[in-house]
Design a protein around this motif. Structure first.
Motif, PDB file in Angstrom:
ATOM      1  N   ALA A 102       0.044   2.041   5.405  1.00 34.58           N
ATOM      2  CA  ALA A 102       0.900   2.379   4.259  1.00 34.58           C
ATOM      3  C   ALA A 102       2.299   1.814   4.484  1.00 34.58           C
ATOM      4  O   ALA A 102       2.842   1.876   5.585  1.00 34.58           O
ATOM      5  CB  ALA A 102       0.987   3.888   4.085  1.00 34.58           C
ATOM      6  N   PHE A 103       2.866   1.259   3.417  1.00 35.32           N
ATOM      7  CA  PHE A 103       4.258   0.783   3.460  1.00 35.32           C
ATOM      8  C   PHE A 103       5.179   1.968   3.154  1.00 35.32           C
ATOM      9  O   PHE A 103       6.222   2.151   3.753  1.00 35.32           O
ATOM     10  CB  PHE A 103       4.419  -0.319   2.415  1.00 35.32           C
ATOM     11  CG  PHE A 103       5.835  -0.774   2.201  1.00 35.32           C
ATOM     12  CD1 PHE A 103       6.499  -1.505   3.177  1.00 35.32           C
ATOM     13  CD2 PHE A 103       6.501  -0.490   1.020  1.00 35.32           C
ATOM     14  CE1 PHE A 103       7.810  -1.926   2.985  1.00 35.32           C
ATOM     15  CE2 PHE A 103       7.809  -0.902   0.812  1.00 35.32           C
ATOM     16  CZ  PHE A 103       8.459  -1.637   1.800  1.00 35.32           C
ATOM     17  N   ASP A 124      -9.260   5.024 -14.948  1.00 40.04           N
ATOM     18  CA  ASP A 124      -8.870   3.729 -15.508  1.00 40.04           C
ATOM     19  C   ASP A 124      -8.708   2.653 -14.429  1.00 40.04           C
ATOM     20  O   ASP A 124      -8.349   1.506 -14.739  1.00 40.04           O
ATOM     21  CB  ASP A 124      -7.535   3.850 -16.265  1.00 40.04           C
ATOM     22  CG  ASP A 124      -7.662   4.743 -17.495  1.00 40.04           C
ATOM     23  OD1 ASP A 124      -8.808   4.986 -17.927  1.00 40.04           O
ATOM     24  OD2 ASP A 124      -6.616   5.197 -18.018  1.00 40.04           O
ATOM     25  N   GLY A 125      -8.880   3.037 -13.185  1.00 43.09           N
ATOM     26  CA  GLY A 125      -8.757   2.059 -12.092  1.00 43.09           C
ATOM     27  C   GLY A 125      -7.321   1.698 -11.744  1.00 43.09           C
ATOM     28  O   GLY A 125      -7.074   0.721 -11.043  1.00 43.09           O
ATOM     29  N   LYS A 126      -6.371   2.511 -12.224  1.00 42.51           N
ATOM     30  CA  LYS A 126      -4.955   2.197 -11.954  1.00 42.51           C
ATOM     31  C   LYS A 126      -4.529   2.678 -10.563  1.00 42.51           C
ATOM     32  O   LYS A 126      -3.576   2.171  -9.987  1.00 42.51           O
ATOM     33  CB  LYS A 126      -4.056   2.864 -13.009  1.00 42.51           C
ATOM     34  CG  LYS A 126      -4.363   2.430 -14.441  1.00 42.51           C
ATOM     35  CD  LYS A 126      -3.341   1.403 -14.879  1.00 42.51           C
ATOM     36  CE  LYS A 126      -3.685   0.646 -16.132  1.00 42.51           C
ATOM     37  NZ  LYS A 126      -3.945   1.467 -17.292  1.00 42.51           N
ATOM     38  N   ILE A 127      -5.210   3.739 -10.093  1.00 46.94           N
ATOM     39  CA  ILE A 127      -4.934   4.246  -8.741  1.00 46.94           C
ATOM     40  C   ILE A 127      -6.264   4.520  -8.046  1.00 46.94           C
ATOM     41  O   ILE A 127      -7.298   4.610  -8.704  1.00 46.94           O
ATOM     42  CB  ILE A 127      -4.080   5.551  -8.760  1.00 46.94           C
ATOM     43  CG1 ILE A 127      -4.832   6.679  -9.475  1.00 46.94           C
ATOM     44  CG2 ILE A 127      -2.728   5.323  -9.429  1.00 46.94           C
ATOM     45  CD1 ILE A 127      -4.116   8.026  -9.388  1.00 46.94           C
ATOM     46  N   ASP A 128      -6.187   4.636  -6.724  1.00 47.04           N
ATOM     47  CA  ASP A 128      -7.398   4.850  -5.937  1.00 47.04           C
ATOM     48  C   ASP A 128      -7.356   6.293  -5.403  1.00 47.04           C
ATOM     49  O   ASP A 128      -6.571   6.592  -4.513  1.00 47.04           O
ATOM     50  CB  ASP A 128      -7.346   3.802  -4.801  1.00 47.04           C
ATOM     51  CG  ASP A 128      -8.515   3.918  -3.869  1.00 47.04           C
ATOM     52  OD1 ASP A 128      -9.363   4.797  -4.067  1.00 47.04           O
ATOM     53  OD2 ASP A 128      -8.566   3.117  -2.914  1.00 47.04           O
ATOM     54  N   ARG A 150       0.848  -1.190   0.000  1.00 45.34           N
ATOM     55  CA  ARG A 150       0.000   0.000   0.000  1.00 45.34           C
ATOM     56  C   ARG A 150       0.885   1.242   0.000  1.00 45.34           C
ATOM     57  O   ARG A 150       1.717   1.418   0.895  1.00 45.34           O
ATOM     58  CB  ARG A 150      -0.810  -0.052   1.281  1.00 45.34           C
ATOM     59  CG  ARG A 150      -2.050   0.742   1.330  1.00 45.34           C
ATOM     60  CD  ARG A 150      -2.683   0.486   2.711  1.00 45.34           C
ATOM     61  NE  ARG A 150      -3.777   1.372   2.927  1.00 45.34           N
ATOM     62  CZ  ARG A 150      -5.034   1.064   2.610  1.00 45.34           C
ATOM     63  NH1 ARG A 150      -5.327  -0.109   2.106  1.00 45.34           N
ATOM     64  NH2 ARG A 150      -5.999   1.937   2.833  1.00 45.34           N
ATOM     65  N   ILE A 151       0.700   2.093  -1.011  1.00 44.10           N
ATOM     66  CA  ILE A 151       1.514   3.297  -1.116  1.00 44.10           C
ATOM     67  C   ILE A 151       0.603   4.521  -1.142  1.00 44.10           C
ATOM     68  O   ILE A 151      -0.306   4.602  -1.980  1.00 44.10           O
ATOM     69  CB  ILE A 151       2.399   3.252  -2.381  1.00 44.10           C
ATOM     70  CG1 ILE A 151       3.299   2.019  -2.270  1.00 44.10           C
ATOM     71  CG2 ILE A 151       3.194   4.540  -2.532  1.00 44.10           C
ATOM     72  CD1 ILE A 151       4.412   1.961  -3.217  1.00 44.10           C
ATOM     73  N   GLY A 171       6.230   6.441 -11.948  1.00 42.79           N
ATOM     74  CA  GLY A 171       7.318   5.514 -11.644  1.00 42.79           C
ATOM     75  C   GLY A 171       6.864   4.287 -10.865  1.00 42.79           C
ATOM     76  O   GLY A 171       7.567   3.278 -10.846  1.00 42.79           O
ATOM     77  N   LEU A 172       5.711   4.379 -10.223  1.00 40.31           N
ATOM     78  CA  LEU A 172       5.238   3.268  -9.385  1.00 40.31           C
ATOM     79  C   LEU A 172       4.291   2.330 -10.130  1.00 40.31           C
ATOM     80  O   LEU A 172       4.044   1.205  -9.689  1.00 40.31           O
ATOM     81  CB  LEU A 172       4.479   3.829  -8.169  1.00 40.31           C
ATOM     82  CG  LEU A 172       5.309   4.536  -7.095  1.00 40.31           C
ATOM     83  CD1 LEU A 172       4.410   5.357  -6.180  1.00 40.31           C
ATOM     84  CD2 LEU A 172       6.116   3.526  -6.282  1.00 40.31           C
ATOM     85  N   LEU A 173       3.762   2.783 -11.268  1.00 43.51           N
ATOM     86  CA  LEU A 173       2.653   2.072 -11.910  1.00 43.51           C
ATOM     87  C   LEU A 173       2.956   0.614 -12.265  1.00 43.51           C
ATOM     88  O   LEU A 173       2.123  -0.247 -12.064  1.00 43.51           O
ATOM     89  CB  LEU A 173       2.194   2.818 -13.173  1.00 43.51           C
ATOM     90  CG  LEU A 173       1.291   4.021 -12.930  1.00 43.51           C
ATOM     91  CD1 LEU A 173       0.965   4.700 -14.241  1.00 43.51           C
ATOM     92  CD2 LEU A 173       0.018   3.614 -12.190  1.00 43.51           C
ATOM     93  N   GLY A 174       4.154   0.367 -12.781  1.00 44.52           N
ATOM     94  CA  GLY A 174       4.462  -0.998 -13.229  1.00 44.52           C
ATOM     95  C   GLY A 174       4.785  -1.967 -12.095  1.00 44.52           C
ATOM     96  O   GLY A 174       5.024  -3.154 -12.340  1.00 44.52           O
ATOM     97  N   THR A 175       4.796  -1.513 -10.858  1.00 42.54           N
ATOM     98  CA  THR A 175       5.308  -2.335  -9.754  1.00 42.54           C
ATOM     99  C   THR A 175       4.267  -3.261  -9.139  1.00 42.54           C
ATOM    100  O   THR A 175       4.615  -4.134  -8.355  1.00 42.54           O
ATOM    101  CB  THR A 175       5.840  -1.446  -8.604  1.00 42.54           C
ATOM    102  OG1 THR A 175       4.735  -0.690  -8.075  1.00 42.54           O
ATOM    103  CG2 THR A 175       6.923  -0.490  -9.095  1.00 42.54           C
ATOM    104  N   GLY A 176       2.988  -3.022  -9.459  1.00 41.88           N
ATOM    105  CA  GLY A 176       1.940  -3.841  -8.842  1.00 41.88           C
ATOM    106  C   GLY A 176       1.571  -3.358  -7.445  1.00 41.88           C
ATOM    107  O   GLY A 176       0.821  -4.030  -6.731  1.00 41.88           O
ATOM    108  N   ALA A 177       2.082  -2.185  -7.051  1.00 36.63           N
ATOM    109  CA  ALA A 177       1.726  -1.637  -5.741  1.00 36.63           C
ATOM    110  C   ALA A 177       0.289  -1.126  -5.781  1.00 36.63           C
ATOM    111  O   ALA A 177      -0.244  -0.811  -6.846  1.00 36.63           O
ATOM    112  CB  ALA A 177       2.661  -0.486  -5.385  1.00 36.63           C
ATOM    113  N   ARG A 178      -0.330  -1.051  -4.612  1.00 33.15           N
ATOM    114  CA  ARG A 178      -1.668  -0.451  -4.522  1.00 33.15           C
ATOM    115  C   ARG A 178      -1.464   1.022  -4.200  1.00 33.15           C
ATOM    116  O   ARG A 178      -0.989   1.379  -3.125  1.00 33.15           O
ATOM    117  CB  ARG A 178      -2.439  -1.173  -3.413  1.00 33.15           C
ATOM    118  CG  ARG A 178      -3.698  -0.509  -3.076  1.00 33.15           C
ATOM    119  CD  ARG A 178      -4.797  -1.473  -2.673  1.00 33.15           C
ATOM    120  NE  ARG A 178      -6.001  -0.700  -2.494  1.00 33.15           N
ATOM    121  CZ  ARG A 178      -6.723  -0.691  -1.381  1.00 33.15           C
ATOM    122  NH1 ARG A 178      -6.401  -1.467  -0.370  1.00 33.15           N
ATOM    123  NH2 ARG A 178      -7.794   0.064  -1.288  1.00 33.15           N
TER     124      ARG A 178
END
Ligand SMILES: C[C@@]1(CC(=O)O)C2=NC(=C\c3[nH]c(c(CCC(=O)O)c3CC(=O)O)Cc3[nH]c(c(CC(=O)O)c3CCC(=O)O)/C=C3\N/C(=C\2)[C@@H](CCC(=O)O)[C@]3(C)CC(=O)O)/[C@H]1CCC(=O)O
Ligand SMILES: NC(=O)c1ccc[n+]([C@@H]2O[C@H](COP(=O)([O-])OP(=O)(O)OC[C@H]3O[C@@H](n4cnc5c(N)ncnc54)[C@H](O)[C@@H]3O)[C@@H](O)[C@H]2O)c1
Length: 205
Positions: A74-75, A56-60, A15-16, A31-38
């Motif tokens: 959050a991590f 697009d549902g890529k981020i909340d 969780r970021i 920079g974070l998109l491809g990492t699979g982080a939430r």
């Protein structure tokens, strides 16, 4: 000055929380998109690019002003608003085990985002410790010329071939020689790396 410790992080499922939705937040999110982080975005107003990612549902995107409870679980935390005091509050609200960075305070941050060049499995990160992000960017651009696109397939060749050598070659000296030989410029520039490797192996074994 205390040394900074460089690592490569796997962020899948983590969780970021990004506080702030302007140009800087957009670059960090990219920079974070491809990492699979939430990725959870906290801000009343977001840039068009960030809005689209939310659609697009890529981020909340939580369209609100920051409050301490946003940091729960959050991590990693990015304080990237245009309000210096608020950025500091975000960092101070984080627990010791949460990694937090402040967009306008390199010294007060747990980590910096380096300038990053990627060629498949090869990753090169450049950091100036906050001295000059512009220099980090310039060095990254220079490295892009030296480490061109051919490194992507080269790294795949190295990955597969090294695995094969470690599994199949028993003699320690031959193993060492092969592992050294495959990182020579001949293999980088070769038109048929697998064939060249088989030839070399026949010669050395
Ligand atoms: C590498 C990169 C990664 C990324 O962000 O993805 C990155 N900044 C980039 C670009 C950039 N940033 C800025 C400019 C405008 C020109 C200038 O000011 O020089 C440009 C140039 C541009 O836009 O081309 C302004 C700026 N940056 C920081 C401050 C605050 C301060 O210094 O106090 C201010 C002043 C704000 C103001 O008050 O105006 C702080 C940080 N920026 C960092 C990273 C971290 C240290 C990196 C290091 O030094 O190692 C650190 C400490 C924290 C962090 O954000 O992690 C990315 C290049 C990516 C690439 O292209 O390869
Ligand atoms: N680290 C870097 O790479 C870097 C680069 C340039 C600038 N900066 C610094 O980063 C900061 C942000 O720059 P920017 O260009 O993205 O700014 P910006 O003005 O484009 O965006 C600011 C964002 O902060 C949000 N915000 C304001 N109050 C908020 C609140 N209470 N809760 C949540 N969100 C809130 C706004 O809605 C907006 O989305 C500035 O302080 C600037 O000095 C850092």
């Amino acid at each position: 000055m205390m040394e900074i410790y460089p690592i490569m992080l796997r962020l899948k499922g983590k969780r970021i929380v990004v506080v702030g939705g302007g140009k800087v937040a957009e670059r960090k999110v990219a920079g974070l998109l491809g990492t699979g982080a939430r990725i959870i975005l906290i801000c009343p107003e977001a840039s068009d690019g960030l809005k689209q990612l939310a659609l697009d549902g890529k981020i909340d995107w939580r369209q609100k002003s920051f409050s301490e409870s946003d940091l729960q679980d959050a991590f990693m935390i990015f304080a990237a608003t245009n309000d210096t005091e608020l950025n500091r509050l975000v960092k101070n609200s984080a627990a010791d085990h949460q990694l937090a960075t402040i967009a306008d305070d390199p010294n007060g941050s747990d980590f910096h985002v380096p300038s990053h060049l990627k060629r498949g499995r090869l990753s090169i990160a450049v950091s100036t410790g906050g001295a000059s992000p512009t220099l980090a960017r310039k060095i990254r651009q220079q490295l892009e010329l030296q480490f061109d696109d051919s490194y992507e397939s080269y790294l795949e060749f190295l990955f597969e071939t090294r695995k094969w050598i470690l599994n199949e070659v028993e003699d320690a000296a031959i193993k060492r020689n092969l592992l050294k030989a495959i990182v020579s410029p001949e293999f980088l520039n070769s038109k048929n790396r697998d064939e060249d490797f088989q030839r070399l192996y026949e010669e050395l074994k």
